[in-house]
Write a protein that holds these residues in place. Sequence first.
Motif, PDB file in Angstrom:
ATOM      1  N   LEU A   6      54.728  35.623  34.035  1.00  0.00           N
ATOM      2  CA  LEU A   6      54.360  36.951  34.526  1.00  0.00           C
ATOM      3  C   LEU A   6      55.318  38.051  33.920  1.00  0.00           C
ATOM      4  O   LEU A   6      54.824  39.176  33.618  1.00  0.00           O
ATOM      5  N   PHE A   7      56.312  37.534  33.207  1.00  0.00           N
ATOM      6  CA  PHE A   7      57.203  38.417  32.594  1.00  0.00           C
ATOM      7  C   PHE A   7      56.550  39.157  31.242  1.00  0.00           C
ATOM      8  O   PHE A   7      56.999  39.971  30.580  1.00  0.00           O
ATOM      9  N   ARG A   8      55.569  38.466  30.836  1.00  0.00           N
ATOM     10  CA  ARG A   8      54.645  38.799  29.558  1.00  0.00           C
ATOM     11  C   ARG A   8      53.703  39.682  29.831  1.00  0.00           C
ATOM     12  O   ARG A   8      53.057  40.174  29.243  1.00  0.00           O
ATOM     13  N   ARG A   9      53.503  39.834  31.132  1.00  0.00           N
ATOM     14  CA  ARG A   9      52.194  40.701  31.852  1.00  0.00           C
ATOM     15  C   ARG A   9      52.541  42.079  31.595  1.00  0.00           C
ATOM     16  O   ARG A   9      53.569  42.682  31.841  1.00  0.00           O
ATOM     17  N   ASN A  10      51.697  42.920  30.813  1.00  0.00           N
ATOM     18  CA  ASN A  10      51.938  44.078  30.628  1.00  0.00           C
ATOM     19  C   ASN A  10      51.313  45.135  31.412  1.00  0.00           C
ATOM     20  O   ASN A  10      50.184  45.433  31.761  1.00  0.00           O
ATOM     21  N   VAL A  11      52.231  45.335  32.793  1.00  0.00           N
ATOM     22  CA  VAL A  11      51.580  46.055  33.627  1.00  0.00           C
ATOM     23  C   VAL A  11      51.348  47.603  33.467  1.00  0.00           C
ATOM     24  O   VAL A  11      50.937  48.175  34.445  1.00  0.00           O
ATOM     25  N   GLU A  12      51.885  48.116  32.632  1.00  0.00           N
ATOM     26  CA  GLU A  12      51.660  49.587  32.035  1.00  0.00           C
ATOM     27  C   GLU A  12      49.966  49.679  31.930  1.00  0.00           C
ATOM     28  O   GLU A  12      49.545  50.989  31.980  1.00  0.00           O
ATOM     29  N   PHE A  13      49.255  48.693  31.639  1.00  0.00           N
ATOM     30  CA  PHE A  13      47.756  49.088  31.349  1.00  0.00           C
ATOM     31  C   PHE A  13      47.070  48.543  32.897  1.00  0.00           C
ATOM     32  O   PHE A  13      47.185  47.665  33.430  1.00  0.00           O
ATOM     33  N   GLU A  14      46.029  49.090  32.804  1.00  0.00           N
ATOM     34  CA  GLU A  14      44.912  48.874  33.927  1.00  0.00           C
ATOM     35  C   GLU A  14      43.647  48.528  33.172  1.00  0.00           C
ATOM     36  O   GLU A  14      43.338  49.042  32.050  1.00  0.00           O
ATOM     37  N   ILE A  15      42.882  47.720  33.886  1.00  0.00           N
ATOM     38  CA  ILE A  15      41.743  47.200  33.244  1.00  0.00           C
ATOM     39  C   ILE A  15      40.371  48.206  33.832  1.00  0.00           C
ATOM     40  O   ILE A  15      40.404  47.982  35.061  1.00  0.00           O
ATOM     41  N   VAL A  16      39.670  48.655  32.994  1.00  0.00           N
ATOM     42  CA  VAL A  16      38.561  49.854  33.729  1.00  0.00           C
ATOM     43  C   VAL A  16      37.291  49.454  33.087  1.00  0.00           C
ATOM     44  O   VAL A  16      37.212  48.978  31.787  1.00  0.00           O
ATOM     45  N   ASP A  17      36.290  49.717  33.778  1.00  0.00           N
ATOM     46  CA  ASP A  17      34.863  49.553  33.065  1.00  0.00           C
ATOM     47  C   ASP A  17      34.784  50.590  31.870  1.00  0.00           C
ATOM     48  O   ASP A  17      35.338  51.633  31.950  1.00  0.00           O
ATOM     49  N   MET A  18      34.105  49.945  30.720  1.00  0.00           N
ATOM     50  CA  MET A  18      33.846  50.630  29.518  1.00  0.00           C
ATOM     51  C   MET A  18      32.793  51.716  29.484  1.00  0.00           C
ATOM     52  O   MET A  18      31.628  51.101  30.361  1.00  0.00           O
ATOM     53  N   THR A  19      32.868  52.602  29.232  1.00  0.00           N
ATOM     54  CA  THR A  19      31.617  53.738  29.212  1.00  0.00           C
ATOM     55  C   THR A  19      31.332  54.271  27.810  1.00  0.00           C
ATOM     56  O   THR A  19      32.175  53.993  26.883  1.00  0.00           O
ATOM     57  N   ALA A  20      30.301  54.970  27.529  1.00  0.00           N
ATOM     58  CA  ALA A  20      29.762  55.429  26.466  1.00  0.00           C
ATOM     59  C   ALA A  20      30.912  56.360  25.811  1.00  0.00           C
ATOM     60  O   ALA A  20      31.357  56.331  24.505  1.00  0.00           O
ATOM     61  N   ALA A  21      31.741  57.265  26.563  1.00  0.00           N
ATOM     62  CA  ALA A  21      32.813  57.922  25.972  1.00  0.00           C
ATOM     63  C   ALA A  21      34.068  57.189  25.585  1.00  0.00           C
ATOM     64  O   ALA A  21      34.827  57.780  24.743  1.00  0.00           O
ATOM     65  N   ASP A  22      34.032  55.658  25.752  1.00  0.00           N
ATOM     66  CA  ASP A  22      35.088  54.958  25.204  1.00  0.00           C
ATOM     67  C   ASP A  22      34.890  54.254  23.738  1.00  0.00           C
ATOM     68  O   ASP A  22      35.781  53.830  23.105  1.00  0.00           O
ATOM     69  N   CYS A  23      33.624  54.445  23.208  1.00  0.00           N
ATOM     70  CA  CYS A  23      33.270  53.683  22.024  1.00  0.00           C
ATOM     71  C   CYS A  23      33.786  54.062  20.966  1.00  0.00           C
ATOM     72  O   CYS A  23      34.168  53.271  19.785  1.00  0.00           O
ATOM     73  N   ALA A  24      34.273  55.259  20.523  1.00  0.00           N
ATOM     74  CA  ALA A  24      34.878  55.816  19.316  1.00  0.00           C
ATOM     75  C   ALA A  24      36.311  55.151  19.298  1.00  0.00           C
ATOM     76  O   ALA A  24      36.716  54.774  18.301  1.00  0.00           O
ATOM     77  N   GLU A  25      37.236  55.143  20.528  1.00  0.00           N
ATOM     78  CA  GLU A  25      38.061  54.259  20.539  1.00  0.00           C
ATOM     79  C   GLU A  25      37.962  52.815  20.448  1.00  0.00           C
ATOM     80  O   GLU A  25      39.057  52.035  19.900  1.00  0.00           O
ATOM     81  N   ALA A  26      37.105  52.379  21.116  1.00  0.00           N
ATOM     82  CA  ALA A  26      36.751  50.864  21.083  1.00  0.00           C
ATOM     83  C   ALA A  26      36.614  50.574  19.156  1.00  0.00           C
ATOM     84  O   ALA A  26      37.095  49.660  19.023  1.00  0.00           O
ATOM     85  N   SER A  27      35.925  51.497  18.797  1.00  0.00           N
ATOM     86  CA  SER A  27      35.758  51.278  17.290  1.00  0.00           C
ATOM     87  C   SER A  27      37.020  51.272  16.585  1.00  0.00           C
ATOM     88  O   SER A  27      37.326  50.250  15.735  1.00  0.00           O
ATOM     89  N   SER A  28      37.684  52.096  16.711  1.00  0.00           N
ATOM     90  CA  SER A  28      39.262  52.151  16.213  1.00  0.00           C
ATOM     91  C   SER A  28      40.006  50.921  16.450  1.00  0.00           C
ATOM     92  O   SER A  28      40.752  50.199  15.580  1.00  0.00           O
ATOM     93  N   LEU A  29      39.868  50.240  17.799  1.00  0.00           N
ATOM     94  CA  LEU A  29      40.642  49.027  17.987  1.00  0.00           C
ATOM     95  C   LEU A  29      39.890  47.914  17.478  1.00  0.00           C
ATOM     96  O   LEU A  29      40.622  47.196  16.856  1.00  0.00           O
ATOM     97  N   HIS A  30      38.593  48.027  17.272  1.00  0.00           N
ATOM     98  CA  HIS A  30      37.824  46.745  16.723  1.00  0.00           C
ATOM     99  C   HIS A  30      38.511  46.628  15.118  1.00  0.00           C
ATOM    100  O   HIS A  30      38.651  45.556  14.658  1.00  0.00           O
ATOM    101  N   GLU A  31      38.523  47.957  14.460  1.00  0.00           N
ATOM    102  CA  GLU A  31      39.216  48.015  13.140  1.00  0.00           C
ATOM    103  C   GLU A  31      40.619  47.291  12.896  1.00  0.00           C
ATOM    104  O   GLU A  31      40.587  46.679  11.938  1.00  0.00           O
ATOM    105  N   THR A  32      41.277  47.241  13.882  1.00  0.00           N
ATOM    106  CA  THR A  32      42.420  46.364  13.817  1.00  0.00           C
ATOM    107  C   THR A  32      42.429  44.893  13.892  1.00  0.00           C
ATOM    108  O   THR A  32      43.504  44.474  13.581  1.00  0.00           O
TER     109      THR A  32
END
Length: 163
Positions: A6-32
């Motif tokens: 539990l202590f390693r669980r990053n609670v700052e983040f929430e998991i949300v459905d991905m939409t078309a508006a997220d794809c540019a950021e997803a591409s930047s993430l993919h590049e990493t």
Amino acid sequence: MTAPSLFRRNVEFEIVDMTAADCAEASSLHETGFSRAWSDGEIQALLAQEPVFGFMARQPGKRAVPGGFVLARLVEGEAEILTIAVLPKHRQSGIGWRLMGAVLRRLRSEGAESLFLEVDEGNEAALALYRKIGFSKVSERAAYYDNRSGAKTAALVMRLDLG
Ligand SMILES: CC(C)(COP(=O)(O)OP(=O)(O)OC[C@H]1O[C@@H](n2cnc3c(N)ncnc32)[C@H](O)[C@@H]1OP(=O)(O)O)[C@@H](O)C(=O)NCCC(=O)NCCS
């Protein structure tokens, strides 16, 4: 699927459905995470396919780059992880686990029977994550990936029974 400590669980983040508006950021993430990055347009085209869905890890109320994303496809009971990437500075804090958990919940709610993925035999972090979830190797494609070092490594095809 036994939860990471539990202590390693990053609670700052929430998991949300991905939409078309997220794809540019997803591409930047993919590049990493990959030597051949998927463009915004490629991710848009995938997500526009009806059997494809995804999740993003976001910090609520912040405009910061998301922590990670996952894309999956479900066709006639058989699902596949298309890609998953977590921002390097947020790795090993439970985001990959939570993204995969969101995929598993969605698949189970839709009655999927099995989930497949392909992973480079040298990708220790991903292999550890998948094995912890319960995936096991079903086959291997020899000399499938060209590594940055110039060596060729095998792709392991892994499967998780959802039944
Ligand atoms: C693979 C990846 C998505 C894992 O995401 P993550 O958020 O760092 O993983 P988590 O913190 O949720 O880890 C969950 C479990 O996976 C295992 N794991 C993750 N990273 C690991 C590492 N570097 N070494 C060993 N085990 C690791 C651990 O068992 C961990 O459980 P624990 O925290 O209880 O020890 C991330 O390393 C990544 O984005 N890599 C680059 C892109 C990539 O390779 N994608 C997969 C292609 S198939």
